[in-house]
Design a protein around this motif. Sequence first.
Motif, mmCIF file in Angstrom:
data_model
loop_
_atom_site.group_PDB
_atom_site.id
_atom_site.type_symbol
_atom_site.label_atom_id
_atom_site.label_comp_id
_atom_site.label_asym_id
_atom_site.label_seq_id
_atom_site.Cartn_x
_atom_site.Cartn_y
_atom_site.Cartn_z
ATOM 1 N N CYS A 187 0.819 -1.218 0.000
ATOM 2 C CA CYS A 187 0.000 0.000 0.000
ATOM 3 C C CYS A 187 0.848 1.261 0.000
ATOM 4 O O CYS A 187 0.466 2.284 0.591
ATOM 5 C CB CYS A 187 -0.951 -0.023 1.201
ATOM 6 N N GLY A 269 0.098 7.129 -0.380
ATOM 7 C CA GLY A 269 -0.806 6.026 -0.114
ATOM 8 C C GLY A 269 -1.828 6.359 0.945
ATOM 9 O O GLY A 269 -1.503 6.953 1.974
ATOM 10 N N GLU A 292 -4.036 4.722 -8.115
ATOM 11 C CA GLU A 292 -2.745 4.207 -7.663
ATOM 12 C C GLU A 292 -2.383 4.654 -6.255
ATOM 13 O O GLU A 292 -1.351 4.256 -5.726
ATOM 14 C CB GLU A 292 -1.642 4.660 -8.632
ATOM 15 N N PHE A 295 -6.022 2.396 -1.355
ATOM 16 C CA PHE A 295 -5.992 0.957 -1.117
ATOM 17 C C PHE A 295 -7.029 0.601 -0.059
ATOM 18 O O PHE A 295 -7.379 1.417 0.790
ATOM 19 C CB PHE A 295 -4.607 0.511 -0.643
ATOM 20 N N SER A 310 -6.147 -2.428 -4.732
ATOM 21 C CA SER A 310 -5.813 -1.042 -5.077
ATOM 22 C C SER A 310 -7.034 -0.370 -5.686
ATOM 23 O O SER A 310 -7.993 -1.031 -6.109
ATOM 24 C CB SER A 310 -4.653 -1.010 -6.073
#
Length: 519
Positions: A187, A269, A292, A295, A310
């Motif tokens: 992640c 993330g 991208e 998560f 994802s």
Amino acid sequence: MRRGTGVQSISERLSELAAETPDRPAITELAAGGTYREITYRRLFEDVSALAGLFDSWNRDMDGDAVICHPASVSIESAKTILAALCAGVTVLPHAPLIDAEVLSSALSRAGLSGHLRSVRMPGAPETDQGPGATVRMTRWEHPAEGRRPHYLLATSGSTGIPKLVPFRNFGGYDPRAVPDVVFRTCKWQSGQKQLIVLPIYHIGTVAALIQGVLDRNQLFLANQLDPEEMLDAIADRRIEWLMLTPNYLRHLLPAAARRPERLNSLNGLLHTALPCPAPLKQAWLDLLGGERVFEMYGGTEGVGVTVISGSEWLAKPGSVGRGLLTDIRIGDAQGLERGEDGIGQIYLRRFGASARTHAATPWLRSTSDGFVSLGDMGWVDEDGYLYVFDRAANQTATASGVAWLGRLSLVLRTHPDILDAECIALTDDGQVDVGMLLVTRDPRAVPDLAELERFCATQAGGHRFPRIHLQVAEIPRSEIGKPDATAIRAIFSSAGSRETRTPVTSPFEEEVPRGSTA
């Protein structure tokens, strides 16, 4: 680049970090109004070492069987307490600050520990300070079935009553090959990153993120009761790169984030976990951050296995919680036998390397002879191995008018554009079971159109009995991470009076459960 691959004790690792970057901030606690306080790696090592010495003496006084029950908050004090216990080799149980002493005692007793609690004042806490963290409670480790004490204990949510305690024997030392763990690496976790901690430091994901964040040379920021604007400003001003949230936090942050999305530019993330995320809410965050950087993780406090997905995968598999990460998935029947037919069944997970003995400490979970364990959820796996969670098996409720799936129906209601929050619960009166729903409308002055809501639910989740009773409220009682407080919700319905003061709604819904619902 990592230095070496040898395993160190927690104390050795903290000493190494203090020597390498003594004046670098290790933890910064952010408070409302823009105030903050921080602690360097050198001071962190000194304070943790002193506290570990005290914990060690307490442990010796109890013949090496001490368990420290700490009312954890999102604070430097809680971080130091947990790290000090790990350094001293004393079992620590971080728990919700407001947990009742009787409930905590019952949870300890059910886990095979002594339910007798002794309060001890923490060093430096003023005598006038009666708040959480000023004292800890201590008990003894008395678990004849377990030969080795765990490094820490974590409580399940306790939404159905007394929380259950899960023992953990990881983080006894620092292994650079295992920190960060595979979930965090997947992640977008990066060593040395700027990391924000928002969730309470007694949740399994937060405890792991805290410990690994310190050991991995991250700069941690603890958000202590910031409002959405303050939190987003902190993310921008401090250039936060990684954080973990729940759908409840995502919902509260979304309006402010949508107004000024540039404040999220530093994030590499964002991991969300703990609860199902309504599809429109998930889509809104994917629109802000892209596939991208978002998560989702599915798992449980009991550590039976995890799935990760994802944002990009979710766009291709909307509604899925991902594929197993070092985890096998089985869709089985009530006995754990794999279902031969296609469709919904009970979800069983098995961590790679796990056996039937691995989960001996969590006997409340249904397990199989070959090491698969169920958290009690229902769902299915598609042809590509992606898992979809339908609802908890315990949420299936039989009423006089048919079957209701309470969690699924709540999730569907939360996807309606006029509904900000919703929660359904089983209500029993004179032996008759009905479903009640609490609704929070986006416009507090608006009266929900129940007939339209019923049509919406029929379209989105056919197979549910629509609730006969509804109440409109300003807010739904939830835990810090967003799980519904069933006791408080029932009290709201009880205080509303008899059924005649509520709104009855009937429904001709069919009872079968659809396989492909992705709300």
